[in-house]
Design an enzyme around this catalytic site. Structure first.
Site, PDB file in Angstrom:
ATOM      1  NE  ARG A 125      -4.236  -1.773   1.793  1.00  0.00           N
ATOM      2  CZ  ARG A 125      -4.368  -2.698   2.749  1.00  0.00           C
ATOM      3  NH1 ARG A 125      -3.617  -2.640   3.828  1.00  0.00           N
ATOM      4  NH2 ARG A 125      -5.240  -3.655   2.616  1.00  0.00           N
ATOM      5  CE  LYS A 147      -0.432  14.518 -14.073  1.00  0.00           C
ATOM      6  NZ  LYS A 147      -0.770  15.200 -15.331  1.00  0.00           N
ATOM      7  CD  GLU A 189       7.157  17.337 -22.176  1.00  0.00           C
ATOM      8  OE1 GLU A 189       6.630  18.258 -21.533  1.00  0.00           O
ATOM      9  OE2 GLU A 189       6.510  16.351 -22.617  1.00  0.00           O
ATOM     10  CE  LYS A 231       5.829  17.739 -13.486  1.00  0.00           C
ATOM     11  NZ  LYS A 231       5.767  16.628 -14.402  1.00  0.00           N
ATOM     12  CD  GLU A 241      -3.579  17.557 -14.871  1.00  0.00           C
ATOM     13  OE1 GLU A 241      -2.464  16.999 -14.722  1.00  0.00           O
ATOM     14  OE2 GLU A 241      -4.270  17.433 -15.885  1.00  0.00           O
ATOM     15  NE  ARG A 246       1.031  17.376 -12.212  1.00  0.00           N
ATOM     16  CZ  ARG A 246       1.669  16.472 -11.500  1.00  0.00           C
ATOM     17  NH1 ARG A 246       1.403  16.322 -10.232  1.00  0.00           N
ATOM     18  NH2 ARG A 246       2.594  15.705 -12.069  1.00  0.00           N
ATOM     19  CG  ASN A 250      -1.692  18.241 -19.169  1.00  0.00           C
ATOM     20  OD1 ASN A 250      -0.716  17.529 -18.915  1.00  0.00           O
ATOM     21  ND2 ASN A 250      -2.782  18.235 -18.415  1.00  0.00           N
ATOM     22  CG  HIS A 253       1.019  17.076 -23.168  1.00  0.00           C
ATOM     23  ND1 HIS A 253       1.873  18.158 -23.125  1.00  0.00           N
ATOM     24  CD2 HIS A 253       1.736  16.033 -22.674  1.00  0.00           C
ATOM     25  CE1 HIS A 253       3.038  17.782 -22.602  1.00  0.00           C
ATOM     26  NE2 HIS A 253       2.982  16.502 -22.328  1.00  0.00           N
ATOM     27  CG  HIS A 257      -3.479  11.796 -26.646  1.00  0.00           C
ATOM     28  ND1 HIS A 257      -2.932  10.831 -25.833  1.00  0.00           N
ATOM     29  CD2 HIS A 257      -4.640  11.287 -27.098  1.00  0.00           C
ATOM     30  CE1 HIS A 257      -3.733   9.791 -25.792  1.00  0.00           C
ATOM     31  NE2 HIS A 257      -4.786  10.049 -26.556  1.00  0.00           N
ATOM     32  CG  HIS A 271       5.307  12.179 -25.034  1.00  0.00           C
ATOM     33  ND1 HIS A 271       3.923  12.278 -25.076  1.00  0.00           N
ATOM     34  CD2 HIS A 271       5.707  13.029 -24.049  1.00  0.00           C
ATOM     35  CE1 HIS A 271       3.520  13.137 -24.152  1.00  0.00           C
ATOM     36  NE2 HIS A 271       4.580  13.615 -23.515  1.00  0.00           N
TER      37      HIS A 271
HETATM   38  N1  GLY Z   1       3.574  15.900 -17.427  1.00  0.00           N
HETATM   39  C1  GLY Z   1       2.520  16.659 -16.891  1.00  0.00           C
HETATM   40  C2  GLY Z   1       2.416  16.612 -15.405  1.00  0.00           C
HETATM   41  O1  GLY Z   1       3.277  16.068 -14.763  1.00  0.00           O
HETATM   42  O2  GLY Z   1       1.457  17.091 -14.867  1.00  0.00           O
END
Ligand code: GLY
Length: 372
Positions: A125, A147, A189, A231, A241, A246, A250, A253, A257, A271
């Site tokens: 957990r 993430k 990025e 970041k 997010e 946050r 994106n 993206h 995508h 990517h």
């Molecule tokens: N790559 C986008 C984020 O980490 O929110």
């Protein structure tokens, strides 16, 4: 050397950026290695490439601290982000007797980091992990912010968890062996941070992108540290997010995508390359809405093109129309009902979330861009 704090209450952590850091893992991560002092081996996960390049150096540094590593090595590429590999990895962690106070070390690009982060989110957990990202993309983006995910039949990164690392160790020297194309893809990025929130950084990148791409140490460290600082600040404000903060990360993206989906998530378009072209499209669409000057849209496009990244749709040679690209967007995990938030620009360094975008207008815009 730079140390950037990700200031999350109760689980704040440092991102350390220093040339040669990888060969000093034992001292840099000493706090998180203490639980192995009794003789248990330190779990390290790598892919075949990062294992071949760095395992021996890590082993000898750990040996100098009276420690030894046990390795779980995955094949390079997205195929490692599957239920099958996740099961094997979690079984391996449990067999090693990993406890909640232990830390697992992820040595690799975004794939290794995402996989290990998710495994550590669910093993017992939740146990700790340390990110040692080895690609530019992972260094400036995926290793920071918590993430974690694997891919499934339904799409990429749809099964995962927010699980923050305990420490991120970034050694810019490891980028010396990174293939040119991956370096450029990661650089997209970096440009993203300038475009979304720091006009002065974007100005700096316009002048210095060649130095960063040539891996000149001072320029590279500045680019990585500036990206991570932004970041870290955004993640600290909006970890999950749930606000629009946050989501700014994106930028590029949603268009990107769709392009990745159309090209089959393959080597045809990496990517970072998709994000690069996605940012160009976001800038050009912002100009179409009259929210960004065409001069600024041209600057955004110019910075992407100057970095050798795809900067126009015809260069991809796609056999589809705008409606087909919009169809891919509908499967984006950010889609809510029939609408999709779009990251657009009001200026260089000023991104915002637009919730009033008509997907039919996006399709019409893309039809024009596909032949422009
Ligand atoms: N790559 C986008 C984020 O980490 O929110």
């Amino acid at each position: 050397m730079a140390v950037i704090r990700v200031a999350l209450a109760g689980r704040a952590y440092d991102v350390v950026i220093e040339p040669g850091l990888l060969s000093r893992t034992g001292s840099a991560a000493a706090r998180f290695l203490a639980s192995y002092a009794g003789g248990r081996k330190v779990p390290f996960v790598a892919d075949e490439n990062t294992h071949r390049l760095y395992a021996a150096g890590v082993e000898s540094d750990l040996a100098a601290h009276g420690l030894a590593a046990e390795w779980f090595v995955v094949a390079p590429g997205e195929d490692a982000k599957t239920w099958r590999v996740l099961e094997a990895l979690t079984d391996w962690l449990l067999a090693l007797g990993v406890t909640r106070s232990d830390h697992v070390f992820a040595l690799g690009g975004g794939v290794v980091g995402d996989l290990v982060g998710f495994a550590c989110a669910i093993a017992k957990r939740g146990c700790g992990f340390v990110q040692i990202p080895t690609t530019l993309l992972a260094q400036v983006d995926s290793s920071v912010g918590g993430k974690t995910a694997i891919n499934t039949k339904a799409g990429k990164n749809l099964i995962g968890a927010f699980h923050q690392p305990a420490l991120v160790l970034i050694d810019p020297l490891v980028l010396e062996t990174l293939p040119e194309r991956e370096m450029r893809a990661g650089f997209a990025e970096v440009v993203k941070y300038g475009l979304l929130g720091d006009a002065a950084f974007f100005d700096w990148l316009e002048v210095n992108s060649n130095k960063v791409l040539a891996r000149e140490p001072a320029a590279l460290e500045h680019a990585i540290a500036t990206s991570i600082a932004m970041k870290a600040a955004i993640v600290a404000e909006d970890e999950r997010e749930t606000q629009d903060r946050r989501a700014l990360l994106n930028l590029g993206h949603t268009f990107g995508h769709a392009l990745e989906a159309e090209t089959g998530f393959s080597d045809r378009l990496l990517h970072g390359e998709a994000v690069a072209l996605g940012m160009v499209l976001a800038a050009r669409y912002s100009a179409r809405r009259g929210e960004l000057s065409s001069a600024d849209a041209d600057r955004a496009t110019g910075a992407i093109a100057a970095a050798g990244l795809p900067a126009n749709l015809p260069s991809l040679g796609l056999a589809c129309d705008g409606a087909q690209l919009v169809d891919h967007m509908r499967h984006d995990k950010k889609a809510e009902g029939t609408t999709l938030p779009f990251l657009l620009l009001k200026g260089i360094g000023t991104a915002y979330v637009a919730r009033d975008v008509d997907l039919a207008d996006i399709a019409a815009f893309l039809d024009i861009e596909l032949v422009a």
